[in-house]
Design an enzyme around this catalytic site. Structure first.
Site, PDB file in Angstrom:
ATOM      1  N   TRP A 170       0.854  -1.190   0.000  1.00  0.00           N
ATOM      2  CA  TRP A 170       0.000   0.000   0.000  1.00  0.00           C
ATOM      3  C   TRP A 170       0.896   1.248   0.000  1.00  0.00           C
ATOM      4  O   TRP A 170       1.874   1.307   0.729  1.00  0.00           O
ATOM      5  CB  TRP A 170      -0.906  -0.016   1.245  1.00  0.00           C
ATOM      6  CG  TRP A 170      -1.660   1.262   1.382  1.00  0.00           C
ATOM      7  CD1 TRP A 170      -2.769   1.636   0.696  1.00  0.00           C
ATOM      8  CD2 TRP A 170      -1.323   2.363   2.242  1.00  0.00           C
ATOM      9  NE1 TRP A 170      -3.149   2.914   1.065  1.00  0.00           N
ATOM     10  CE2 TRP A 170      -2.273   3.380   2.012  1.00  0.00           C
ATOM     11  CE3 TRP A 170      -0.301   2.586   3.163  1.00  0.00           C
ATOM     12  CZ2 TRP A 170      -2.247   4.601   2.691  1.00  0.00           C
ATOM     13  CZ3 TRP A 170      -0.272   3.813   3.833  1.00  0.00           C
ATOM     14  CH2 TRP A 170      -1.245   4.790   3.603  1.00  0.00           C
ATOM     15  N   ASP A 331     -15.396  13.056  -1.734  1.00  0.00           N
ATOM     16  CA  ASP A 331     -14.849  11.751  -1.346  1.00  0.00           C
ATOM     17  C   ASP A 331     -15.595  11.218  -0.125  1.00  0.00           C
ATOM     18  O   ASP A 331     -16.722  11.641   0.200  1.00  0.00           O
ATOM     19  CB  ASP A 331     -13.330  11.906  -1.110  1.00  0.00           C
ATOM     20  CG  ASP A 331     -12.541  10.657  -1.454  1.00  0.00           C
ATOM     21  OD1 ASP A 331     -12.544   9.723  -0.625  1.00  0.00           O
ATOM     22  OD2 ASP A 331     -11.947  10.586  -2.537  1.00  0.00           O
ATOM     23  N   ARG A 408      -9.537  -1.727   8.605  1.00  0.00           N
ATOM     24  CA  ARG A 408     -10.097  -0.366   8.582  1.00  0.00           C
ATOM     25  C   ARG A 408     -11.510  -0.380   9.184  1.00  0.00           C
ATOM     26  O   ARG A 408     -12.424   0.256   8.671  1.00  0.00           O
ATOM     27  CB  ARG A 408     -10.128   0.176   7.153  1.00  0.00           C
ATOM     28  CG  ARG A 408      -9.950   1.680   7.104  1.00  0.00           C
ATOM     29  CD  ARG A 408     -10.275   2.246   5.744  1.00  0.00           C
ATOM     30  NE  ARG A 408      -9.919   3.651   5.672  1.00  0.00           N
ATOM     31  CZ  ARG A 408     -10.556   4.538   4.935  1.00  0.00           C
ATOM     32  NH1 ARG A 408     -11.565   4.190   4.197  1.00  0.00           N
ATOM     33  NH2 ARG A 408     -10.169   5.780   4.928  1.00  0.00           N
ATOM     34  N   TRP A 442     -14.770   4.451  -7.306  1.00  0.00           N
ATOM     35  CA  TRP A 442     -15.194   3.174  -6.711  1.00  0.00           C
ATOM     36  C   TRP A 442     -14.031   2.629  -5.883  1.00  0.00           C
ATOM     37  O   TRP A 442     -13.056   2.130  -6.431  1.00  0.00           O
ATOM     38  CB  TRP A 442     -15.559   2.210  -7.839  1.00  0.00           C
ATOM     39  CG  TRP A 442     -16.104   0.887  -7.431  1.00  0.00           C
ATOM     40  CD1 TRP A 442     -15.462  -0.100  -6.731  1.00  0.00           C
ATOM     41  CD2 TRP A 442     -17.399   0.365  -7.729  1.00  0.00           C
ATOM     42  NE1 TRP A 442     -16.276  -1.190  -6.571  1.00  0.00           N
ATOM     43  CE2 TRP A 442     -17.474  -0.933  -7.188  1.00  0.00           C
ATOM     44  CE3 TRP A 442     -18.508   0.877  -8.419  1.00  0.00           C
ATOM     45  CZ2 TRP A 442     -18.609  -1.732  -7.312  1.00  0.00           C
ATOM     46  CZ3 TRP A 442     -19.628   0.076  -8.545  1.00  0.00           C
ATOM     47  CH2 TRP A 442     -19.682  -1.220  -7.989  1.00  0.00           C
ATOM     48  N   ASP A 443     -14.155   2.733  -4.574  1.00  0.00           N
ATOM     49  CA  ASP A 443     -13.039   2.376  -3.688  1.00  0.00           C
ATOM     50  C   ASP A 443     -13.191   0.948  -3.161  1.00  0.00           C
ATOM     51  O   ASP A 443     -14.277   0.319  -3.257  1.00  0.00           O
ATOM     52  CB  ASP A 443     -13.009   3.379  -2.517  1.00  0.00           C
ATOM     53  CG  ASP A 443     -11.612   3.596  -1.958  1.00  0.00           C
ATOM     54  OD1 ASP A 443     -10.728   2.765  -2.219  1.00  0.00           O
ATOM     55  OD2 ASP A 443     -11.424   4.602  -1.241  1.00  0.00           O
ATOM     56  N   ASN A 445     -11.231  -0.860   0.236  1.00  0.00           N
ATOM     57  CA  ASN A 445     -10.163  -0.583   1.193  1.00  0.00           C
ATOM     58  C   ASN A 445      -9.765  -1.721   2.114  1.00  0.00           C
ATOM     59  O   ASN A 445      -9.262  -1.449   3.219  1.00  0.00           O
ATOM     60  CB  ASN A 445     -10.554   0.634   2.045  1.00  0.00           C
ATOM     61  CG  ASN A 445     -10.352   1.922   1.276  1.00  0.00           C
ATOM     62  OD1 ASN A 445      -9.259   2.189   0.798  1.00  0.00           O
ATOM     63  ND2 ASN A 445     -11.409   2.695   1.121  1.00  0.00           N
ATOM     64  N   ASP A 510      -2.218   5.665  -3.069  1.00  0.00           N
ATOM     65  CA  ASP A 510      -2.551   6.624  -2.023  1.00  0.00           C
ATOM     66  C   ASP A 510      -1.357   7.486  -1.645  1.00  0.00           C
ATOM     67  O   ASP A 510      -1.491   8.403  -0.842  1.00  0.00           O
ATOM     68  CB  ASP A 510      -3.048   5.881  -0.771  1.00  0.00           C
ATOM     69  CG  ASP A 510      -4.564   5.747  -0.774  1.00  0.00           C
ATOM     70  OD1 ASP A 510      -5.197   6.265  -1.710  1.00  0.00           O
ATOM     71  OD2 ASP A 510      -5.109   5.127   0.159  1.00  0.00           O
TER      72      ASP A 510
HETATM   73  C1  DGJ Z   1      -8.678   5.243   0.006  1.00  0.00           C
HETATM   74  C2  DGJ Z   1      -8.523   6.017  -1.267  1.00  0.00           C
HETATM   75  O1  DGJ Z   1      -7.428   5.584  -1.986  1.00  0.00           O
HETATM   76  C3  DGJ Z   1      -8.423   7.502  -0.920  1.00  0.00           C
HETATM   77  O2  DGJ Z   1      -8.176   8.251  -2.083  1.00  0.00           O
HETATM   78  C4  DGJ Z   1      -9.716   7.917  -0.273  1.00  0.00           C
HETATM   79  O3  DGJ Z   1     -10.763   7.810  -1.185  1.00  0.00           O
HETATM   80  C5  DGJ Z   1      -9.981   7.059   0.956  1.00  0.00           C
HETATM   81  N1  DGJ Z   1      -9.891   5.666   0.675  1.00  0.00           N
HETATM   82  C6  DGJ Z   1     -11.334   7.355   1.529  1.00  0.00           C
HETATM   83  O4  DGJ Z   1     -11.662   6.526   2.547  1.00  0.00           O
END
Ligand code: DGJ
Length: 700
Positions: A170, A331, A408, A442-443, A445, A510
């Site tokens: 990451w 965002d 997260r 579209w995230d 995480n 990121d």
């Molecule tokens: C991870 C993304 O890569 C960021 O740009 C942002 O959108 C955050 N998540 C938001 O939680």
């Protein structure tokens, strides 16, 4: 073009040739284009079969296919049945794949248990790419279990190869690593459920003859396996879905298709990258945004994180519009009761108190400022603190009776379940419709753990999730064909060809620090064009590294991808505001070139950067970054690429009066000293020193 001579097939692209023999399933040649006169069968001699399974050959090497058979054993012996040249490329059911080319060679092999293996080779003449996939059909009367089905097996002659992979983590994605294959097995793979930040599926193998590159059109677990067989002097390459925990029950009469692998040969890495770029642009990315210039955006994430309200957003949007940006992206944090990462994923309803009204009214106010409106979503996730979890706990991916692992603070949704798929299509579709968003980020995480779905065999879970995911994104994208969807997975955690079939662009990482991005974007550019890479100017000190970098250098680096600003744009000083307005108008003027031109990496001692050259080579923009400045250092030099050798160019350093005129051949073969950059461009302690050169042809 595909040419047939008995059982010998020649697959030809503009610059490469693959020759294979269908009946014995042997590769005879793959490399630089050849006219292939004479008896090509003399090229046999080492086992270079592409249908490999534990069969009568007693081959104990890695296998492309492993099946627990209808006869109770795991030995298969696929014998040649027939070859056909198809004029239509067959669809791969439920999976994304390349498009825009028809000619496909289908080879069929049958085992005595009535299991049929079909291999498909589609020739993309313009991109010098061959796409390969495989399909198993169960013609027996019993279930069989597929334990592995690789998309491609290619046996290369010799063991003197270097394997090049793109790895990291990451915020540090896709650094280039290389090692000699030597002996034994090397695997580049993901078991995270997604293609991963760590090990991208794009890989290369290089020796004196040139470079072979491979990629997989898939966004889940993948595996690129390299086996050196010193006994036979062969290097076997396997590209496909990871067989980790894979165990697929194939009922009588059913088929199973692998994702599509792509392969390309080129004489050197620069040519390889250009070919991959052209292929991705033409045959992977699709839809209304394929060839359209992408908007300059302002995203509020690093400017506010979760701490915004209507007033703040509108102030940012006003500044964004004044600066010349075209799209404002709201965002994370606009829905449910989301003020931090502990809640609300899955509740895609407006957080009206925070937005000062509905999402729709906020979007209208932003549009009234002359901007388009874009929105962030993370549709595959669920927070335990959400109405969705309270009402549908069984939508979450978790194993009954076990405490799930959280990342997260969130769980994943079980996209293998059709009800969950429908929920996402309905709720996210509603977000887009009610806000009128013209852009969606579209995230995604977290990685997979606790894989479970009621009624789903554990060995089928990862792939069934991917089928569900692709079904959801394709349904939504069909419904909103004009919306620009940008993929994101904590940055670049799903940066792969599968996703690029749906998302014309992807948030690259990121890490927004310019020095770090120089490496990340260069690593990404080996297999992917700049047209898919989101690249933003962010605040200093940078939030990930703490580095300070001059604004002009941050802009220069972001010009290596799709420009955005991700900081509190209301905080600029007057001088910065003027500079950013100029940056945006410069970018817009040169956007076609920067986004769609031929993009080459520039690398020299202590120098990293890129040059993007227009189609007719009359214009180009180069960014050169001196990565480690030291007082009284030897002046670094660079050689540019891609220019017209016989043309004369006027070259100017942006933001200065420094100009010179020089021929293309000297710009590419001479050593151009970067003293102008060191003298004239700003620097901050520890940062890169960056200059942008603009090339205009003054004489052919
Ligand atoms: C991870 C993304 O890569 C960021 O740009 C942002 O959108 C955050 N998540 C938001 O939680």
């Amino acid at each position: 073009m595909i040419k047939k001579n008995g059982n010998i097939f020649r697959l030809e692209t503009e610059n490469t040739t693959l020759i294979l023999r269908a009946d014995t399933a042997e590769y005879l040649y793959y490399g630089k284009k050849t006219e292939a006169a004479g008896d090509v069968t003399v090229l046999r001699g080492r086992p270079r079969r592409f249908v490999s399974c534990l069969g009568k050959d007693a081959e104990y090497s890695e296998q492309a296919v492993s099946v627990f058979n209808a006869d109770g054993g795991f030995v298969s012996d696929f014998l040649f049945s027939k070859a056909r040249i198809l004029s239509e490329k067959p669809e791969i059911p439920g999976l994304p794949s390349s498009y825009g080319e028809g000619k496909t060679l289908e080879l069929k092999y049958i085992d005595k248990t009535k299991l049929t293996l079909c291999l498909y080779y589609t020739v993309f003449e313009d991109g010098d790419v061959i796409a390969v996939s495989s399909r198993l059909f169960n013609g027996s009367k019993k279930d069989v279990r597929i334990r592995r089905l690789m998309s491609l097996r290619l046996d290369l002659c010799g063991t003197d190869y270097e394997i090049i992979t793109f790895n990291g983590s990451w915020a540090r994605e896709r650094s280039k690593f290389s090692r000699a294959i030597g002996s034994g097995i090397f695997a580049n793979e993901s078991k995270k459920g997604a293609s991963s930040h760590e090990n991208n599926p794009f890989v290369m193998v290089r020796n004196d003859a040139g470079v072979y590159a491979f990629n997989l059109v898939y966004s889940g677990n993948h595996k690129e396996l390299f086996e050196s067989d010193v006994r036979f002097g062969t290097t076997r390459v396997f590209i496909g879905m990871n067989d980790y925990m894979f165990d697929w029950k194939l009922a009588p009469g059913d088929s199973f298709s692998s994702p599509e692998a792509v392969m390309c040969f080129a004489p050197d890495e620069d040519t390889m990258s250009l070919r991959m770029h052209a292929f991705v642009r033409e045959h992977i990315v699709r839809g209304k945004w394929k060839k359209r210039e992408r908007p300059v955006l302002v995203n509020n994430w690093e400017g506010t994180y979760f701490g915004f309200n209507e007033e703040k957003l509108l102030a940012m949007a006003r500044s964004a519009a004044d600066l010349g940006a075209e799209l404002f992206v709201l965002d994370d944090g606009w829905f449910g009761r989301r003020d931090d990462s502990s809640s609300s994923l899955g509740d895609w309803c407006d957080y009206s108190e925070k937005l000062g009204g509905s999402l729709a009214s906020l979007a209208d106010k932003i549009r009234a400022l002359g901007l388009s409106f874009g929105i962030w979503v993370e549709p595959e996730m669920i927070s335990e603190n959400s109405d969705l979890y309270r009402s549908h706990p069984n939508f979450a991916m978790k194993i009954p009776g076990r405490e799930p692992f959280r990342q997260r603070n969130q769980l994943m949704l079980n996209l293998a379940d059709e009800r969950v798929q429908n929920y996402i299509v309905r709720t996210i579709g509603d977000v887009i419709a009610r806000s009128g968003a013209s852009y969606v980020k579209w995230d995604f995480n977290r990685a997979f753990t606790d894989c479970y779905g009621k009624g789903i065999l554990p060995g089928e879970y990862y792939h069934r999730y991917m089928l569900g995911y692709y079904s959801v994104v394709s349904r939504l994208m069909k419904k909103f064909p004009f919306v620009l969807f940008e993929g994101c997975a904590g940055g670049g955690g799903r940066f792969d060809l599968g996703n690029m079939c749906y998302f014309p662009q992807f948030w690259t990482s990121d890490d927004t620090d310019a020095r770090e991005r120089t490496e990340i974007q260069a690593g990404s550019s080996y297999g992917y064009p700049q047209t898919v890479m989101g690249a933003h100017v962010s605040a200093c000190p940078n939030h990930q590294t703490g580095n300070n970098t001059p604004l002009s250098a941050r802009f220069n680096v972001a010009c290596g991808g799709l420009l955005g600003y991700e900081l509190d744009v209301t905080m600029f000083s007057d001088e910065e505001r003027r500079a950013v307005s100029e940056q945006i108008s410069f970018y817009k003027e040169n956007r076609k070139l920067l986004q769609f031109g031929e993009h080459y990496r520039l690398e020299a001692e202590n120098v990293r950067g890129f040059i993007t050259v227009g189609k007719d080579r009359s214009e180009a923009v180069a960014v050169v970054n001196v990565v480690a400045y030291r007082p009284a250092m030897p002046v670094p030099v660079v050689r540019f690429k891609g220019l017209n050798a016989s043309a004369l160019y006027e070259v100017g350093l942006r933001g200065t009066d420094f100009r010179f005129v020089l021929s293309g051949d000297l710009l590419m073969n001479g050593n151009i000293p970067l003293d102008s950059v060191l003298r004239l461009m700003p620097r901050e302690s520890g940062s890169i020193v960056s200059g942008m050169f603009i090339f205009r042809k003054v004489r052919s």
